[in-house]
Design a protein around this motif. Structure first.
Motif, mmCIF file in Angstrom:
data_model
loop_
_atom_site.group_PDB
_atom_site.id
_atom_site.type_symbol
_atom_site.label_atom_id
_atom_site.label_comp_id
_atom_site.label_asym_id
_atom_site.label_seq_id
_atom_site.Cartn_x
_atom_site.Cartn_y
_atom_site.Cartn_z
ATOM 1 N N ILE A 100 0.864 -1.176 0.000
ATOM 2 C CA ILE A 100 0.000 0.000 0.000
ATOM 3 C C ILE A 100 0.902 1.228 0.000
ATOM 4 C CG2 ILE A 100 -1.665 1.333 1.366
ATOM 5 C CD1 ILE A 100 -2.712 -1.359 2.440
ATOM 6 N N GLY A 124 -2.790 -0.747 -3.000
ATOM 7 C CA GLY A 124 -3.741 0.309 -2.676
ATOM 8 C C GLY A 124 -3.011 1.612 -2.441
ATOM 9 N N VAL A 126 -3.194 5.625 -0.351
ATOM 10 C CA VAL A 126 -3.731 6.727 0.446
ATOM 11 C C VAL A 126 -3.033 7.984 -0.047
ATOM 12 C CG1 VAL A 126 -3.883 7.797 2.720
ATOM 13 C CG2 VAL A 126 -4.290 5.346 2.456
ATOM 14 N N PRO A 241 -7.515 0.414 -5.266
ATOM 15 C CA PRO A 241 -8.336 0.990 -4.192
ATOM 16 C C PRO A 241 -7.627 2.154 -3.511
ATOM 17 C CG PRO A 241 -8.379 -1.406 -4.094
ATOM 18 C CD PRO A 241 -7.336 -1.043 -5.101
ATOM 19 N N ALA A 242 -8.384 3.203 -3.187
ATOM 20 C CA ALA A 242 -7.758 4.411 -2.656
ATOM 21 C C ALA A 242 -8.666 5.120 -1.658
ATOM 22 C CB ALA A 242 -7.408 5.368 -3.790
ATOM 23 N N VAL A 243 -8.044 5.626 -0.600
ATOM 24 C CA VAL A 243 -8.662 6.614 0.278
ATOM 25 C C VAL A 243 -7.903 7.912 0.047
ATOM 26 C CG1 VAL A 243 -9.053 7.373 2.647
ATOM 27 C CG2 VAL A 243 -9.444 4.987 2.024
ATOM 28 N N THR A 244 -8.637 8.980 -0.230
ATOM 29 C CA THR A 244 -8.015 10.285 -0.425
ATOM 30 C C THR A 244 -8.407 11.217 0.712
ATOM 31 O OG1 THR A 244 -9.830 10.936 -1.898
ATOM 32 C CG2 THR A 244 -7.855 10.021 -2.920
ATOM 33 N N HIS A 268 -13.097 3.599 -3.748
ATOM 34 C CA HIS A 268 -12.562 4.918 -3.400
ATOM 35 C C HIS A 268 -13.430 5.585 -2.345
ATOM 36 C CE1 HIS A 268 -12.339 9.422 -4.216
ATOM 37 N NE2 HIS A 268 -11.167 9.111 -3.703
ATOM 38 N N THR A 293 -8.032 1.320 6.395
ATOM 39 C CA THR A 293 -9.246 1.140 5.595
ATOM 40 C C THR A 293 -8.915 0.495 4.253
ATOM 41 O OG1 THR A 293 -10.403 2.968 6.645
ATOM 42 C CG2 THR A 293 -11.154 2.329 4.450
ATOM 43 N N VAL A 294 -7.883 1.004 3.590
ATOM 44 C CA VAL A 294 -7.473 0.396 2.320
ATOM 45 C C VAL A 294 -7.075 -1.054 2.546
ATOM 46 C CG1 VAL A 294 -5.755 0.460 0.473
ATOM 47 C CG2 VAL A 294 -6.782 2.590 1.296
ATOM 48 N N ARG A 295 -6.346 -1.317 3.607
ATOM 49 C CA ARG A 295 -5.962 -2.700 3.921
ATOM 50 C C ARG A 295 -7.186 -3.591 4.084
ATOM 51 N NH1 ARG A 295 -3.036 -7.313 3.712
ATOM 52 N NH2 ARG A 295 -3.228 -8.500 5.639
ATOM 53 N N TRP A 297 -9.988 -3.422 2.635
ATOM 54 C CA TRP A 297 -10.592 -3.705 1.345
ATOM 55 C C TRP A 297 -9.845 -4.798 0.592
ATOM 56 C CZ3 TRP A 297 -10.910 2.086 -0.489
ATOM 57 C CH2 TRP A 297 -11.910 2.758 0.241
#
Length: 299
Positions: A100, A124, A126, A241-244, A268, A293-295, A297
């Motif tokens: 990630i 993933g 962030v 997959p991404a959290v921004t 996302h 969170t990404v983990r 997913w």
């Protein structure tokens, strides 16, 4: 979990110094810092992730800390393609399996570049400031006067006077940026100096100046990297997959970056956090939670 002793690994271009937390068997995360910061931005984020089972790698970016170029002949490029490639080569050198990526400022930019160009290699993302791939063509057009004022340092760096200012006054200049970009964060001199030691790298000034001159389209990049820059100029989507994240008090990102959401074509989520530009150091639990969170997913 305690940080291990500092380490380094050699790639085709760099001997990359990095801090590491967690067990070798942990799920891998690469935390990438920005300018004018260093790996200490993740001093609180990394142990949280290590305690959650991660193997955390926080590299010193080119031009920062103990990281050095393998060859004196290599262009001291600060362009985004170079910094994204550094992440790829670091992951390869350490044999990390689909790590990630998480970063802010230059580190967010480099992480987005790596994710967009080599999605098969990373699990993933962030990203602070969402889709943080620089549209160099668009940089030739002015922003609002209010934002141009905030970006005074970028204009200064276009001149040889600016290079000299950075070389002679790097600590004072960088501390001004810390204070301006994180208006609600109260840090002490010791906190700043821990990171400021990284600015003594012999390549720091060359890398920083080249970065901002290349961004403005006023200085050529490394010809070997032009194919990657051409791909980035087409604004590729990010397909992992991404959290921004946005900092609601960040003067560099007025109004936030939520509108970038269509550029993320896998899972996302966008989050706004009450913080300034240096979100990992200001709100480490929020940054760590985005990585977790990404983990979640991926498993």
């Amino acid at each position: 979990m305690n940080e291990r002793a500092p380490r380094s690994v050699e790639t085709r271009t760099l001997r990359i110094a990095y801090a590491e937390w967690g067990a070798d068997s942990g799920w891998p995360v690469i935390l990438s810092h920005g300018f004018p910061y260093d790996v200490h931005a993740f001093d609180e984020v990394a142990p949280i992730l290590a305690d959650a089972g991660a193997r955390v790698i926080a590299p010193c970016a080119r031009g920062f800390g103990p990281t050095r170029f393998v060859s004196d002949a290599t262009l001291r490029s600060g362009q985004q393609a170079a910094r994204g490639l550094d992440i790829l080569q670091l992951a390869d050198a350490l044999a990390l399996q689909r790590p990630i990526l998480a970063g802010f400022d230059w580190g967010g930019n480099a992480s987005c570049v790596a994710a967009a160009l080599w999605p098969h290699r990373f699990g993933g993302l962030v990203s602070y400031a969402s889709y943080d791939i620089i549209d160099i063509g668009a940089q030739r057009r002015p922003a609002s006067p209010a934002l141009e004022r905030v970006c005074w340092y970028q204009h200064l760096f276009q001149t040889e006077r600016g290079r000299q200012c950075l070389a002679e006054h790097r600590r004072d200049l960088c501390r001004l940026l810390w204070e301006a970009w994180s208006p609600g964060w109260r840090f002490d001199t010791a906190t700043f100096e821990r990171s400021a030691a990284s600015f003594d790298n012999p390549d720091f000034v060359d890398i920083v100046i080249h970065c901002y001159r290349h961004v403005f389209g006023l200085e050529a990049g490394d010809p070997a990297l032009q194919p990657l820059e051409d791909r980035l100029a087409r604004r590729p989507a990010i397909a992992i997959p991404a959290v921004t994240l946005d900092g609601t008090q960040d003067p560099l990102k007025p109004g936030g970056t939520k509108s970038d959401a269509p550029r993320f074509v896998a899972a996302h989520e966008h989050r706004a956090v009450e913080a300034g530009h240096n979100l990992p150091q200001e709100k480490p639990r929020d940054f760590a939670d985005a990585v977790s969170t990404v983990r979640s997913w991926l498993v």
